[in-house]
Scaffold this motif. Structure first.
Motif: not given
Length: 324
Positions: A225, A204, A223, A230, A220, A196-199
């Motif tokens: 951006t 997110r 990750t 992804i 996770i 998934t996406y970076v925090h």
């Protein structure tokens, strides 16, 4: 006192007191900048920067106030130029947009295409970055518009207008067991590693919140951006993907299945923002309305008259935003 001197002290501040980097960015000499800053300090009778030898070490208390006022002066000078350009060159200019990869790749292409067709003489530039980089670019005038979803507290210096809501999908290979379920739950996706996406990117926080409420810690394993990255790692079998629904293209991602997850995660809201006091050109109003049709010139002007972001939010509280 000269505008050039004000520009120098502001840019030195923006370059973390690095006079050499400032000189390079302004295409001038380091000694020239140092001399002009000294001359300004002598004229004002106060030090703007503290020094150790020839090196600037910090901004003085008086310097912070002076630089703040100098920034406003420079902004007003730029606004005067912008107003003049609106009347002399109404269809020419520049537009700098700072945003994330997901917005640039999936939400903006059609908007950009229409804008360029209508304003072929406007030079448009897209800058992708983190929420911190986006807010800084807009706050310091390097970007006219910031388009963002996450970390909206970083944009307190901007007028932020709501554009649309969006949600997420679980993206998996066609043979994945989750495709056999009629409706998935957090308990079920918690069994699988996640990609998934970076925090701090692209909603997110809503994923983390949903897992916490269900009593799970998300597994996770990767990750990024970039939603396309992804999907690449989902294809490799590294884990199941959690990404913005708009980032799944059934015509392109034919080897993947997108499972709706709006019942698992609260929707997120994308906003567009600009600095207070900005004079918006006609083509800027058109860009905003093209991106979010409810943000007409009249509505945007109403928002600029509000003193706080809370007042702006109340202005749109009964507005039915589209879902993407």
């Amino acid at each position: 006192m000269k505008l050039q001197q004000l520009r120098y002290i502001v840019e030195v501040m923006n370059h973390n007191l690095n006079v050499s980097a400032t000189a390079e960015s302004l295409f001038t000499s380091q000694p020239g900048i140092s001399k002009q800053i000294r001359m300004l300090e002598d004229e004002l009778g106060v030090q703007i920067f503290g020094r150790t030898g020839k090196h600037l070490t910090h901004v003085t208390t008086a310097g912070k106030d002076i630089i703040s006022v100098a920034q406003h002066v420079l902004d007003n000078v730029q606004s005067i130029k912008t107003v003049a350009a609106e009347y002399t060159l109404p269809d020419q200019g520049k537009l700098n947009i700072a945003t994330t990869h997901t917005q640039a790749r999936y939400a903006l292409p059609s908007v950009i295409e229409r804008f360029i067709q209508r304003y072929p003489k406007v030079s448009l530039h897209m800058h992708q970055g983190s929420p911190e980089q986006i807010s800084e670019a807009a706050a310091k005038g390097r970007a006219d518009f910031a388009i963002a979803t996450e970390a909206l507290h970083l944009y307190h210096d901007l007028i932020m207008l709501p554009c649309y809501h969006w949600n997420r999908s679980i993206v998996v290979p066609k043979s994945h067991p989750l495709t056999q379920l009629s409706k998935i739950s957090v308990d079920e996706i918690a069994e699988f590693p996640l990609v998934t996406y970076v925090h701090g990117f692209t909603g997110r926080s809503e994923l983390d919140k949903a897992f916490a409420e269900a009593g799970h810690e998300p597994k996770i394993v990767f990750t990024a951006t970039d939603a396309d990255v992804i999907k690449t790692y989902v294809r490799m079998g590294l884990g199941i993907g959690v990404l913005a629904s708009m980032a799944y293209d059934p015509k392109v991602d034919t080897d993947l299945v997108a499972i709706p997850a709006e019942h698992l995660f609260a929707h997120s809201t994308t906003k567009i923002g600009f600095r207070r006091g900005t004079f918006l050109r006609t083509y800027m109003y058109d860009f905003i309305e093209n991106f979010a049709s409810h943000l007409t010139r009249e509505q945007v002007q109403k928002a600029t008259e509000m003193k706080t972001q809370d007042e702006i939010d109340k202005l749109f509280v009964n507005c039915s935003l589209p879902m993407r």
